[in-house]
Design an enzyme around this catalytic site. Sequence first.
Site, PDB file in Angstrom:
ATOM      1  N   GLU A  40       4.604   5.070  -2.136  1.00  0.00           N
ATOM      2  CA  GLU A  40       5.876   5.035  -1.418  1.00  0.00           C
ATOM      3  C   GLU A  40       6.940   4.315  -2.240  1.00  0.00           C
ATOM      4  O   GLU A  40       6.639   3.468  -3.081  1.00  0.00           O
ATOM      5  CB  GLU A  40       5.705   4.382  -0.040  1.00  0.00           C
ATOM      6  CG  GLU A  40       4.949   3.053  -0.041  1.00  0.00           C
ATOM      7  CD  GLU A  40       5.856   1.841   0.125  1.00  0.00           C
ATOM      8  OE1 GLU A  40       7.062   1.944  -0.210  1.00  0.00           O
ATOM      9  OE2 GLU A  40       5.347   0.790   0.554  1.00  0.00           O
ATOM     10  N   ARG A  65       0.452  -5.515   3.026  1.00  0.00           N
ATOM     11  CA  ARG A  65      -0.207  -4.229   3.324  1.00  0.00           C
ATOM     12  C   ARG A  65       0.761  -3.058   3.158  1.00  0.00           C
ATOM     13  O   ARG A  65       0.823  -2.141   3.970  1.00  0.00           O
ATOM     14  CB  ARG A  65      -0.843  -4.250   4.715  1.00  0.00           C
ATOM     15  CG  ARG A  65      -1.849  -5.369   4.889  1.00  0.00           C
ATOM     16  CD  ARG A  65      -2.549  -5.291   6.224  1.00  0.00           C
ATOM     17  NE  ARG A  65      -3.567  -4.248   6.242  1.00  0.00           N
ATOM     18  CZ  ARG A  65      -4.810  -4.397   5.762  1.00  0.00           C
ATOM     19  NH1 ARG A  65      -5.170  -5.536   5.181  1.00  0.00           N
ATOM     20  NH2 ARG A  65      -5.672  -3.409   5.839  1.00  0.00           N
ATOM     21  N   CYS A  70       4.056   3.933  -9.087  1.00  0.00           N
ATOM     22  CA  CYS A  70       2.976   3.826 -10.073  1.00  0.00           C
ATOM     23  C   CYS A  70       2.790   2.435 -10.657  1.00  0.00           C
ATOM     24  O   CYS A  70       1.660   1.952 -10.782  1.00  0.00           O
ATOM     25  CB  CYS A  70       3.179   4.840 -11.193  1.00  0.00           C
ATOM     26  SG  CYS A  70       4.626   4.529 -12.258  1.00  0.00           S
ATOM     27  N   HIS A 108       5.743   6.153 -16.517  1.00  0.00           N
ATOM     28  CA  HIS A 108       4.582   6.098 -15.633  1.00  0.00           C
ATOM     29  C   HIS A 108       3.558   5.135 -16.222  1.00  0.00           C
ATOM     30  O   HIS A 108       3.492   4.948 -17.439  1.00  0.00           O
ATOM     31  CB  HIS A 108       3.981   7.502 -15.493  1.00  0.00           C
ATOM     32  CG  HIS A 108       2.780   7.575 -14.601  1.00  0.00           C
ATOM     33  ND1 HIS A 108       2.818   7.248 -13.264  1.00  0.00           N
ATOM     34  CD2 HIS A 108       1.489   7.942 -14.862  1.00  0.00           C
ATOM     35  CE1 HIS A 108       1.619   7.419 -12.741  1.00  0.00           C
ATOM     36  NE2 HIS A 108       0.789   7.825 -13.686  1.00  0.00           N
ATOM     37  N   ASP A 124      -5.972   6.754 -11.907  1.00  0.00           N
ATOM     38  CA  ASP A 124      -4.550   6.817 -11.561  1.00  0.00           C
ATOM     39  C   ASP A 124      -4.418   6.941 -10.051  1.00  0.00           C
ATOM     40  O   ASP A 124      -4.621   8.008  -9.487  1.00  0.00           O
ATOM     41  CB  ASP A 124      -3.889   8.009 -12.262  1.00  0.00           C
ATOM     42  CG  ASP A 124      -2.372   7.940 -12.217  1.00  0.00           C
ATOM     43  OD1 ASP A 124      -1.838   7.220 -11.352  1.00  0.00           O
ATOM     44  OD2 ASP A 124      -1.719   8.604 -13.047  1.00  0.00           O
TER      45      ASP A 124
END
Length: 281
Positions: A40, A65, A70, A108, A124
């Site tokens: 997210e 939480r 990435c 990334h 990943d």
Amino acid sequence: MNAAQAAAYLDRIGAAPPASPTVAALRELHLRHLRTVPFENLSVHLGEEIVLTEERLLDKVVGARRGGFCYELNGAFGALLTALGFGVALLAARVYGEEGRLGIPYDHLALRVRTGDGGDWLADVGFGALSHFPLAFREREEQVEPGGTFRIVPADPDAAGVRGAGAGAGAEGVDLDVVRDGRRQYRLESRPRALGDFVSGAWWHSTSPASHFMRSLVCSRLTEDGGRITLGGRTLTTTGPDGTREVEELGSDEEVLAVYRDRFGIAPGCVPTVRNPLGSG
């Protein structure tokens, strides 16, 4: 990461402490992470600072939480794996975008993981939708698993206008392309990096009008049946393991917040809205 933090992280993803850092343990941890910690970008639109230090990542992913993108997800997961005895290297990658063009440097973050029973693996948990399990890093043939058919191949020297690395795939400094169902996903460097090296990439993705993370909202996770659930703004998409999709437009703020809470375990104080919907300055 100390023992108490590792235990809290394992509780976060519903995993028992592995007896040893084996391939089987890595596969279990990888799958549980994808099912419980959402991909997210809410912080980008809620005005929350993204800080790439181990403590801040643990505060967000474990303490609050939450999920992340990435740098946060793979950064935190890499710290957990290290604490559990796996050998972990952070790798930089550039994502293939429109017309096969590569993104920015440090676009990334992915993980190269060495297990105690031998072998190197590409893990990943921060790409959105990719493999459900780690991929054999040195394998050049097809790897078929629930997320698709994958190959890790030497980078094409003519692709995307970026010079490839030549022979010797898998050696330090050699670029590799990760391919899913015949489509190149990202170009991976083999040289290990430090978490701090990715600060510029995280800053660009969370501030640049050209970043797709600035132009849209996403919250997504793997479901227990192998499908996926994704909330993009007010659009809830449920994808089955066979690829079938159900799309629902949510009306009220209460409906949106309920999905964040009940389906992703996230409780934002308000409904996030896109900061830069048109990609303008």
